[in-house]
Design an enzyme around this catalytic site. Structure first.
Site, PDB file in Angstrom:
ATOM      1  N   GLY A 113     -19.650 -69.916 -36.865  1.00  0.00           N
ATOM      2  CA  GLY A 113     -18.934 -71.229 -36.887  1.00  0.00           C
ATOM      3  C   GLY A 113     -18.474 -71.699 -35.582  1.00  0.00           C
ATOM      4  CB  SER A 114     -15.477 -73.572 -34.542  1.00  0.00           C
ATOM      5  OG  SER A 114     -15.659 -74.493 -35.331  1.00  0.00           O
ATOM      6  CB  SER A 115     -16.978 -68.700 -32.304  1.00  0.00           C
ATOM      7  OG  SER A 115     -17.752 -68.125 -33.065  1.00  0.00           O
ATOM      8  CB  VAL A 116     -21.653 -70.894 -31.135  1.00  0.00           C
ATOM      9  CG1 VAL A 116     -21.671 -69.224 -31.480  1.00  0.00           C
ATOM     10  CG2 VAL A 116     -22.002 -71.409 -32.525  1.00  0.00           C
ATOM     11  CE  LYS A 117     -17.192 -76.985 -33.944  1.00  0.00           C
ATOM     12  NZ  LYS A 117     -15.740 -77.564 -34.667  1.00  0.00           N
TER      13      LYS A 117
END
Length: 578
Positions: free
Chosen positions: A299-303
């Protein structure tokens, strides 16, 4: 008539003589043949029987090596115990089973049924060895010794004991009843931990006295294994994770902490865990080290990787504005949205702070596909982290030629790939290390392992400053803030895939590093399928991150850096006034 009688008597005497002579000759020939067979044709049997009466082989017991943390604290040790065994033939010859009271006492101390115990030794009266009990305590062994039951003997052995029990269970692993590693570090380094017993071949006389040493082999002592784990941080992480998993009624959770400078794992815990000292409660499912085996869409943790790719390519800079209005974006027949919110125009740090899917999508679609995908490969996704731990998954990152715009869009906010918590921790350690990716190590290192530069130092440093905004009061990760320290991090909330799409179960994440001025520690917190209204990473994982990171930095005596910029500005202002 007398003459005939004399002749008959003489014939009878002669027949008897020949008969006796023949019998004696046959016996003599048989003895001669037997002696020739034993001495010439098959002498080994007689020699072996003689050796069995006079030769003995003695062994020196070698205790299994210890497993310790980086500071020498014992995580796995061997303690002396005894095996209770019986000689059924000796028991039968001495009529030992007639001592009913002693056998009942033995059954009670070994906690077995008396009939079962006696049946075990009586079923094969010619046998010479049968186990009665394994790994009994010294106190129980003394009791058995005092019973003085003929045919019942004790043999020393060792038993593995784990002082920290469930805190280190998934990492350290466990041995079987024969002290052979079957999981975790115990299995991975079983050869080094085992050593080799010494052997001595001796000659004894009829009274059992040693009269000669025929051969001797020295024992090879087992080696100790020193892990990179800091047990203080490990315990803190497990306590906080366990409380969160129970409070949110989650299926499970994991925490991984990495020393950014060396790549050493300082903590790796999972909840629920198991107690390796109580084998009756252990199940195969409970033994799984979820931090390295279980994969999830991050999810957003790799944005931050999407922003980094844009910075590396040069399509944006620190002052670039991304227009996310009206809060959604149509790509072909599908839509990417910011959960019904319109964040308007955002800077790059605003894209991360508000966790805008539209913002990262626009950044990703402006990049060449190869350039965009490279940052994910370089972060280590799709490959192992280098720990060598058994069962480690490489995750899933598809290597295909064609990527649609929508696939690149979903990849920009962490869907379409699967990673482990340990891989995510390695990614954040790489960012904190100025773009140099190092293999992770579960063993304490004297020198860091060689690293590979995968991102530029300048882009990595810019990204860290942008990620700091995520922990602002109006940021999605403000609950992860650590008093006295500047922290860079990112929340993550991903829906779990089911057959045909996505279900209603979530994974809540927070990943980050600190302190920004001189990064020391990268930390990932994962809460799997929390129940109730709170399931976002910023709600369930960020508070755990704050407590573990804050405690770990204090344990490591890392100086605070929260007010560094403010103090520097005050000094410059004072100098200008002067």
């Amino acid at each position: 008539m007398n003459k005939r009688k004399v002749q008959l008597q003489a014939g009878t005497a002669r027949w008897r003589f020949y008969t006796v002579f023949g019998v004696i000759s046959l016996v003599f020939c048989a003895l001669l043949a037997r002696a020739a067979y034993i001495q010439v044709i098959s002498p080994d049997m007689l020699r072996e029987q003689g050796d069995m009466r006079t030769h003995r082989t003695l062994s020196d017991t070698v205790l299994r090596g210890m497993i310790t943390d980086r500071n020498g604290l014992e995580l796995a040790i061997s303690v002396p115990v005894n095996t209770v065994w019986a000689d059924p033939k000796q028991i039968a010859q001495s009529k030992s089973l007639e001592k009913t009271r002693e056998w009942r006492a033995l059954a009670d101390i070994l906690r077995v049924d008396l009939n079962e115990l006696t049946e075990r030794v009586a079923s094969n009266p010619n046998g010479r060895f049968v186990y009665l009990a394994r790994q009994v305590s010294p106190a129980m062994a003394d009791y058995v010794r005092h019973l003085k039951l003929p045919g019942v003997h004790l043999r020393p052995e060792s038993k593995r004991y784990y002082p920290a029990a469930e805190v280190n269970a998934h990492l350290v692993g466990i041995t079987n009843i024969d002290d052979i590693g079957i999981d975790g570090i115990e299995k991975l380094y079983n050869d080094a931990l085992t050593g080799e017993e010494g052997k001595k071949s001796i000659l004894r006389d009829a009274k059992g006295r040693t009269i000669d040493v025929l051969a001797e082999e020295e024992s090879q002592q087992a080696k100790d294994v020193v892990l990179s784990i800091d047990q203080r941080i490990q315990t803190l992480a497990y306590q906080e994770l366990k409380k969160a998993v129970q409070y949110y009624e989650a299926d499970s959770g994991s925490v991984v902490a990495v020393d950014i400078e060396s790549g050493e794992l300082l903590a790796m815990v999972n909840s629920p865990s198991y107690n390796p000292n109580n084998r009756k409660t252990i199940t195969a499912a409970a033994m799984r080290n979820r931090a390295i085996t279980d994969t999830f869409e991050p999810g957003s943790s790799v944005k931050p990787l999407t922003v980094l790719a844009a910075l590396e390519f040069g399509s944006v800079n620190a002052n670039t504005i991304v227009n996310t209005s009206p809060g959604w974006l149509q790509i072909g027949g599908r839509r990417v949205s910011d959960s019904g919110q319109n964040h308007g125009k955002l800077t790059l740090d605003g894209v991360l702070k508000k966790s805008s899917n539209v913002g990262t999508t626009k950044l990703a679609l402006e990049l060449p596909t190869e350039q965009f995908l490279d940052v994910f490969y370089n972060a280590g996704f799709g490959s192992d982290t280098g720990t060598g731990l058994l069962g480690e998954s490489s995750g899933i990152f598809y290597d295909r030629r064609r990527w649609s715009d929508f696939e690149r869009a979903t990849l920009s906010f962490g869907y379409g790939l699967s990673v482990t918590a340990t891989q995510l921790a390695q990614m954040y350690a790489t960012l904190g290390n100025g773009g140099v990716r190092r293999p992770l190590s579960i063993l304490k290192l004297e020198q860091p392992l060689p690293g590979e530069r995968v991102f530029s130092h300048s882009s990595s440093r810019q990204l860290l400053k942008m990620m700091e905004a995520v922990l602002d009061e109006d940021g999605s990760g403000h609950r992860a803030a650590v008093e006295g320290y500047r922290v860079a991090g990112k929340t993550g909330t991903s829906r779990k895939a089911v057959a045909g799409g996505y279900g209603n179960d979530y994974v809540g994440l927070f990943a980050g590093l600190a302190p920004i001025s001189n990064p020391k520690l990268a930390l990932v917190v994962l809460i799997n399928n929390p129940k109730g209204d709170k399931y976002h990473g910023g709600e369930v994982a960020a508070p755990v991150f704050s407590k573990v990171m804050g405690g770990a930095l204090q344990i490591l005596n890392v100086p605070t850096d929260k007010n560094d910029d403010l103090q520097l500005a005050q000094v410059k202002e004072a100098q200008n006034d002067a």
